[in-house]
Enzyme design. Structure first.
Site, short mmCIF file in Angstrom:
data_model
loop_
_atom_site.label_atom_id
_atom_site.label_comp_id
_atom_site.label_asym_id
_atom_site.label_seq_id
_atom_site.Cartn_x
_atom_site.Cartn_y
_atom_site.Cartn_z
N ASP A 82 28.88 15.45 1.61
CA ASP A 82 27.48 15.05 1.61
C ASP A 82 26.88 15.35 0.22
O ASP A 82 27.08 16.45 -0.32
CB ASP A 82 26.75 15.86 2.69
CG ASP A 82 25.35 15.38 2.95
OD1 ASP A 82 25.07 14.19 2.77
OD2 ASP A 82 24.51 16.22 3.38
N HIS A 83 26.19 14.40 -0.36
CA HIS A 83 25.53 14.58 -1.67
C HIS A 83 26.47 15.05 -2.77
O HIS A 83 26.17 16.00 -3.50
CB HIS A 83 24.34 15.54 -1.56
CG HIS A 83 23.22 14.97 -0.75
ND1 HIS A 83 22.40 13.98 -1.23
CD2 HIS A 83 22.84 15.21 0.52
CE1 HIS A 83 21.54 13.66 -0.28
NE2 HIS A 83 21.79 14.36 0.80
N HIS A 180 14.65 16.09 3.02
CA HIS A 180 15.50 17.18 3.48
C HIS A 180 14.65 18.42 3.73
O HIS A 180 13.62 18.60 3.10
CB HIS A 180 16.57 17.51 2.43
CG HIS A 180 17.49 16.36 2.16
ND1 HIS A 180 17.50 15.68 0.98
CD2 HIS A 180 18.43 15.78 2.94
CE1 HIS A 180 18.42 14.72 1.03
NE2 HIS A 180 18.99 14.76 2.22
N GLY A 181 15.10 19.27 4.63
CA GLY A 181 14.40 20.52 4.90
C GLY A 181 13.32 20.34 5.95
O GLY A 181 13.33 19.36 6.71
N HIS A 208 18.96 9.93 5.77
CA HIS A 208 19.03 11.38 5.52
C HIS A 208 17.73 12.02 5.99
O HIS A 208 16.73 11.34 6.19
CB HIS A 208 19.21 11.65 4.01
CG HIS A 208 20.60 11.38 3.54
ND1 HIS A 208 21.41 12.36 3.01
CD2 HIS A 208 21.34 10.25 3.53
CE1 HIS A 208 22.58 11.85 2.68
NE2 HIS A 208 22.56 10.56 2.98
N CYS A 210 16.88 13.77 8.80
CA CYS A 210 16.43 13.45 10.18
C CYS A 210 15.95 14.67 10.96
O CYS A 210 15.37 14.50 12.03
CB CYS A 210 17.54 12.73 10.94
SG CYS A 210 17.74 11.03 10.38
N SER A 211 16.19 15.89 10.48
CA SER A 211 15.65 17.05 11.20
C SER A 211 14.13 16.99 11.16
O SER A 211 13.55 16.69 10.12
CB SER A 211 16.10 18.36 10.52
OG SER A 211 17.48 18.52 10.61
N ILE A 231 21.85 15.31 10.02
CA ILE A 231 21.12 16.49 10.52
C ILE A 231 21.75 17.77 9.96
O ILE A 231 22.93 18.02 10.17
CB ILE A 231 21.13 16.54 12.07
CG1 ILE A 231 20.36 15.36 12.62
CG2 ILE A 231 20.50 17.84 12.59
CD1 ILE A 231 21.19 14.35 13.28
N THR A 233 19.13 20.75 8.79
CA THR A 233 18.15 21.83 8.96
C THR A 233 17.98 22.25 10.42
O THR A 233 17.89 23.45 10.71
CB THR A 233 16.80 21.37 8.36
OG1 THR A 233 17.02 21.02 6.99
CG2 THR A 233 15.76 22.47 8.42
P1 13P Z 1 17.73 17.61 7.18
O1 13P Z 1 17.43 18.67 6.18
O2 13P Z 1 16.50 16.90 7.62
O3 13P Z 1 18.52 18.12 8.33
O4 13P Z 1 18.60 16.50 6.44
C1 13P Z 1 19.98 16.66 6.30
C2 13P Z 1 20.57 15.62 5.44
O5 13P Z 1 20.04 14.55 5.24
C3 13P Z 1 21.86 15.94 4.83
O6 13P Z 1 22.30 14.96 3.96
#
Ligand code: 13P
Length: 285
Positions: A82-83, A180-181, A208, A210-211, A231, A233
């Site tokens: 991821d990233h 994110h976060g 990205h 989605c939390s 997901i 966070t």
């Molecule tokens: P969250 O921080 O909303 O869970 O996002 C995670 C994410 O997009 C990881 O790539």
């Protein structure tokens, strides 16, 4: 079964109008919580690790854990970087058995972003590894952007079409208002923009951040072409929250097998609800 490429999962999700839930894992406990729940829900699933997690756990350790989980499971499981903002790390993960890579050139100017993604695709494709890339920028909530900066960071639909064509990427992460976060207020998603992107871009789209996004917004995004929801966070919050509660009641406990159990169960609850939200239950074939 062995680890699989996420390409087959995402293509099936796109055809079936649901999404695959992708979870950031950090250790054995979070990995097992995700895989056990996905098995219970009969859902294909993506395990993700960021460069930070690769540094923390090690690429080979992550692969060994994911590979073992996949071999014992009867559902498709992909292992995704991821990233990945560094080409060398992307190559290392591909050589180390990851089956899916995100190249994150979103901070680079357009031409350099395209060039970085092409480099990774040229290496990944002959090895059967799928590649996700991002155009626009999914922010972090700590970033204090003005409204115009915020909009400028969003994915421009026409540019997205050009980007996908020139890179040949397998899936596209879009910036439509998620971050994110943790969110400070309710997130505002630009569904019109998402619809325009979907009409111009044929590859599966990824959301990205989605939390903390209300379920009805995630569902709407899926109806508008999102095929993968990320997901991280929500899992971290559940894991840490359960540990804190446990130690409040059991301050003298030292056995990790005991204190990790409620943390793992809390992660399982999150994973179950996100898989159901994605609509990927019973899609494991
Ligand atoms: P969250 O921080 O909303 O869970 O996002 C995670 C994410 O997009 C990881 O790539």
């Amino acid at each position: 079964m062995p680890l699989v490429s996420s390409k087959i999962m995402l293509t099936a999700a796109q055809r079936g109008h649901y999404a695959i839930a992708a979870f950031n894992i950090h250790n054995l406990e979070t990995l097992k919580a995700v895989v056990e729940t996905a098995r219970e829900e009969r859902a294909p699933v993506i395990l993700q690790a960021t460069p930070g997690t690769c540094r923390h756990a090690g690429v080979n350790f992550l692969h060994a854990m994911a590979k073992t989980a996949a071999l014992e499971a009867d559902i498709p499981i992909a292992l995704h970087l991821d990233h990945g903002d560094d080409v060398e790390l992307a190559f290392k993960c591909i050589d180390g058995g990851f089956t899916s890579i995100m190249v994150d050139g979103s901070k680079l100017p357009f031409e350099q972003n395209v060039e970085m993604v092409r480099k990774v695709i040229d290496y990944a494709r002959p090895r059967g590894v799928q590649v996700e890339a991002e155009l626009g920028r999914v922010g972090g909530v700590e970033e204090e952007l003005s409204v115009s900066e915020y909009e400028a960071a969003m994915t421009e639909p026409e540019k997205a079409a050009e980007y996908v064509e020139r890179t040949g990427v397998d899936s596209l992460a879009v910036a439509i208002g998620t971050a994110h976060g943790m969110y400070k207020g309710e997130p505002k998603l630009d569904f019109e923009r998402l619809e325009k992107i979907k009409n111009l871009v044929a590859v599966p789209l990824v959301l990205h951040g989605c939390s903390g996004v209300p379920d009805d917004m995630v569902k709407k995004a899926i109806t508008l072409g999102i095929c993968k929801i990320n997901i991280a966070t929500d899992i971290k919050i559940a894991f840490a929250g359960a540990l804190l509660d446990y130690f409040k009641d059991n301050p003298k406990e030292v056995d990790p097998r005991k204190y990790f159990k409620p943390a793992q169960d809390a992660v399982k609850d999150v994973v179950k609800s996100k898989i159901r939200l994605a609509g990927s239950c019973d899609k494991a074939v």
